[in-house]
Structure formats: C-alpha cells, structure tokens
Design a protein around this motif. Structure first.
Motif, PDB file in Angstrom:
ATOM      1  N   UNK A 136      16.888  -9.470  13.567  1.00 25.29           N
ATOM      2  CA  UNK A 136      17.308 -10.714  14.216  1.00 25.29           C
ATOM      3  C   UNK A 136      16.116 -11.591  14.603  1.00 25.29           C
ATOM      4  N   UNK A 137      15.028 -11.449  13.857  1.00 29.81           N
ATOM      5  CA  UNK A 137      13.861 -12.305  14.092  1.00 29.81           C
ATOM      6  C   UNK A 137      14.091 -13.655  13.416  1.00 29.81           C
ATOM      7  N   UNK A 138      13.794 -14.741  14.128  1.00 33.29           N
ATOM      8  CA  UNK A 138      13.914 -16.074  13.520  1.00 33.29           C
ATOM      9  C   UNK A 138      12.873 -16.219  12.407  1.00 33.29           C
ATOM     10  N   UNK A 139      13.242 -16.759  11.239  1.00 31.72           N
ATOM     11  CA  UNK A 139      12.306 -16.876  10.102  1.00 31.72           C
ATOM     12  C   UNK A 139      11.031 -17.628  10.462  1.00 31.72           C
ATOM     13  N   UNK A 140      11.133 -18.559  11.402  1.00 32.29           N
ATOM     14  CA  UNK A 140       9.970 -19.344  11.830  1.00 32.29           C
ATOM     15  C   UNK A 140       8.920 -18.463  12.505  1.00 32.29           C
ATOM     16  N   UNK A 141       9.315 -17.247  12.897  1.00 32.87           N
ATOM     17  CA  UNK A 141       8.363 -16.356  13.559  1.00 32.87           C
ATOM     18  C   UNK A 141       7.717 -15.377  12.588  1.00 32.87           C
ATOM     19  N   UNK A 142       7.973 -15.570  11.287  1.00 26.29           N
ATOM     20  CA  UNK A 142       7.357 -14.713  10.264  1.00 26.29           C
ATOM     21  C   UNK A 142       6.457 -15.544   9.348  1.00 26.29           C
ATOM     22  N   UNK A 143       5.226 -15.048   9.144  1.00 31.77           N
ATOM     23  CA  UNK A 143       4.293 -15.650   8.191  1.00 31.77           C
ATOM     24  C   UNK A 143       3.936 -14.595   7.151  1.00 31.77           C
ATOM     25  N   UNK A 144       3.807 -15.000   5.896  1.00 32.92           N
ATOM     26  CA  UNK A 144       3.391 -14.084   4.839  1.00 32.92           C
ATOM     27  C   UNK A 144       2.023 -14.507   4.323  1.00 32.92           C
ATOM     28  N   UNK A 145       1.127 -13.527   4.197  1.00 30.94           N
ATOM     29  CA  UNK A 145      -0.198 -13.801   3.627  1.00 30.94           C
ATOM     30  C   UNK A 145      -0.246 -13.275   2.202  1.00 30.94           C
ATOM     31  N   UNK A 146      -0.673 -14.148   1.285  1.00 33.95           N
ATOM     32  CA  UNK A 146      -0.849 -13.707  -0.097  1.00 33.95           C
ATOM     33  C   UNK A 146      -2.272 -14.042  -0.545  1.00 33.95           C
ATOM     34  N   UNK A 147      -2.723 -13.407  -1.610  1.00 31.23           N
ATOM     35  CA  UNK A 147      -4.029 -13.764  -2.165  1.00 31.23           C
ATOM     36  C   UNK A 147      -3.808 -14.540  -3.455  1.00 31.23           C
ATOM     37  N   UNK A 148      -4.870 -15.196  -3.928  1.00 34.07           N
ATOM     38  CA  UNK A 148      -4.688 -16.096  -5.073  1.00 34.07           C
ATOM     39  C   UNK A 148      -4.332 -15.341  -6.350  1.00 34.07           C
ATOM     40  N   UNK A 149      -4.518 -14.024  -6.367  1.00 37.72           N
ATOM     41  CA  UNK A 149      -4.112 -13.212  -7.522  1.00 37.72           C
ATOM     42  C   UNK A 149      -2.648 -13.468  -7.869  1.00 37.72           C
TER      43      UNK A 149
END
Ligand code: C2E
Ligand code: MG
Ligand code: MG
Ligand code: MG
Length: 287
Positions: A136-149
């Motif tokens: 039940x976490x609001x999506x605005x409270x989630x960040x995803x980190x990706x690399x340029x790969x």
C-alpha cells in the motif's frame, strides 16, 4: 585454438583462480535458498538535499549474511545472481521488502531501489505494481535506479517499460553516471528524474582538477535538462563543500549517513519527527 586450450589448462592449476571459481560456484548454489532461509536483508542509506539539509530519501541496499562465509557484499553476489538469472527473483524480493519497509515510515520519506538490467523486462511492470499494492505504498514514494547498460541493449522495448513505470508515478534515476558505457546520447533517450554522479569522480574531487571539471559539467548539464543531481560516495567535508558550491542538488555518502537496518529506521525517523517537528531528518554534517 591451441593457445586458448593451453591457457585453460593453466587456469585449472592456478590455486587462486581455482579458489575463486569454487567460491563463485558455492555462492551460486547457496543463493538459491538465501531468500527462503532468510539470509538476505536490506539496509537503507539517506540522501540529503543540500538546500534544506534534510534527508527524505533512502536507498535500499541488499545484504547477504551467509552462514558459512559470513557477510557477502552486493558487488560480489549481484553479478553472480545476474549470471545465473536468480537476480529476477531476488530483485522482486528486494522491491517487495523495500516497499513494505517504506510503508512503515512517515509519509514524507521515500525509498529508492536498484534495478539490474536483467530485471528490466516487460514483466517488471507487474512486479512493481504488486510490490506497491501489497505494501500500500504510494507510487510517488518509490524511485528506481538503473544504469545506462539498460539503454544499451533492447533499447526500444526497455524505453517503453521505463515510460510505463514512470506513468505509474514511479521516479526513474540514472545511477553511476559517467562510468561504464555512458554516453551523453542516453540522456536524450529518456527523461530521467535525476542523475547520480558516480563515486569515483566524487572521491577524486580534492585531488584531481579533471574530476572537478567533469562533475561541474554534469551538474550544469543535468540542471539545464531539468534533472536533479545526487553525488554518491561523499566521505569528506572538503568534498561536501565543493559539491555545495558547484550547485549539486543532493549528496549521499558515509560522511552524511551509513546504511541503516530496516528495524532501526522507523524509530529513528519518528524520534526526528518528535524532536524537529518538521517531518524530516536533519543531518548535522551538512550544516
Ligand atoms: P550503488 O547503487 O551505486 O550504491 C552505492 C554503493 O556505495 C553502496 O554499496 C553504498 O554502501 C556505497 N557507499 C555509499 N556511501 C559511500 C561512501 O561514502 N564511500 C564508499 N566507499 N562507499 C559508499 P553496496 O551496498 O556495497 O552496493 C554496491 C552496489 O551493488 C550498488 O551500487 C548497486 O549497484 C548494487 N546493489 C546493491 N543493492 C542492490 C539491489 O538490491 N539490487 C541490485 N540490482 N543491485 C544492488
Ligand atoms: Mg544505486
Ligand atoms: Mg550508484
Ligand atoms: Mg556506484
């Protein structure tokens, strides 16, 4: 051909390489039960906004306490999990745990999760949606980190997936910028919310003029493109004041806060709320 075989033969007799190979094989086998045996856990490291001196974002970092070998770092076991494909199940577990943890924090705090390039397949959208729904976490409270790969291979499909995640309300950040196969054209492929400047540049800020030039340029570039910046691996007050002067948005590093356990964090955040009354963590080193 003969040369290659010869080299392979040599490898088998080199005790150090043999040891490495056995260790990798053992880790790969043990990893299969690591979730079920509850050997994995997350720790959370704060990122501090320089303008306010407040920490509202925490990066989830994976830890493995292996009963025989002890603590094993993600730099060693994530590549093995990627090789064997186990990163998909482990990554889903990380998303789930990170969202559950953050759902227990006061609502001003957000969580950031690292995604392996192998996880960025169309089904990641369901994995993320499930983790949000279960916690039940609001999506605005989630960040995803990706690399340029991620943008290197299968680019069109990966971009669609990133846009779908963004449309759900999740933020997308480009991690470890400036190393690996980084190219400026990746910044044109997707409108990242933020760029994280790799800690190799940050670590050299006080020694190398060229690292200063690179970091300055990245901050200006990000700013001009409407993206935020985080400098990772900040360890000294000299680095911190340099980054502040250069206009960096956010800092992360041992100087400002070590990763903390999920058990410690809610109490820590609540005691800050009680003492500051501001709803955010104030980090003394920044002042
Ligand atoms: P990253 O995403 O760039 O995470 C930052 C790493 O730098 C973390 O190492 C953190 O503990 C370390 N760090 C933070 N501040 C400082 C500092 O001031 N000095 C130094 N020397 N190091 C600092 P960690 O936790 O060992 O993770 C290493 C890498 O493993 C991460 O780099 C990330 O790429 C990967 N990783 C960690 N957790 C996960 C995960 O859940 N999933 C995936 N796919 N990768 C993960
Ligand atoms: Mg990261
Ligand atoms: Mg990073
Ligand atoms: Mg890094």
């Amino acid at each position: 051909q003969a040369k290659a075989v010869g080299r392979n033969n040599l490898r088998c007799f080199d005790p150090a390489i043999q040891h490495d190979k056995h260790r990798r094989q053992a880790l790969r086998a043990w990893m299969r039960d690591a979730i079920a045996k509850q050997e994995l856990h997350l720790v959370f490291q704060p990122m501090i906004t320089l303008e306010t001196g407040l920490a509202t974002e925490f990066e989830a970092l994976l830890r493995w306490r292996q009963p025989v070998l002890g603590d094993i770092g993600p730099a060693e076991f994530i590549p093995i999990a990627e090789e064997s494909g186990q990163i998909v199940a482990i990554g889903a577990w990380v998303l789930d745990q990170a969202c559950r943890a953050a759902a227990n924090w006061p609502a001003t705090f957000t969580v950031t999760v690292n995604l392996s390039p192998m996880q960025l397949v169309p089904s990641i959208v369901d994995t993320v949606a499930n983790a949000l729904q279960q916690s039940r976490l609001a999506p605005e409270r989630l960040t995803l980190e990706i690399t340029e790969t991620v943008l290197l291979e299968n680019s069109a499909s990966n971009l669609t997936t990133l846009h779908t995640l963004r449309a759900m309300g999740v933020r997308i950040v480009l991690d470890d910028f400036g190393v690996g196969f980084a190219s400026l054209s990746y910044l044109q492929q997707f409108p990242f919310d933020k760029i994280k400047i790799d800690r190799s540049f940050v670590g050299d800020l006080e020694r190398r003029r060229d690292s200063q030039s690179i970091v300055k340029a990245v901050i200006l570039l990000a700013d001009d493109m409407g993206m935020d910046t985080t400098a990772e691996g900040v360890e000294t007050s000299g680095q911190l004041s340099w980054l502040r002067q250069a206009g960096c948005g956010q800092v992360q590093g041992f100087l400002l806060g070590r990763p903390m356990s999920a058990e410690d964090l809610p109490g820590y955040l609540l005691s800050y709320l009680a003492s500051e009354g501001a709803g955010e963590v104030k980090v003394d080193a920044v002042k």
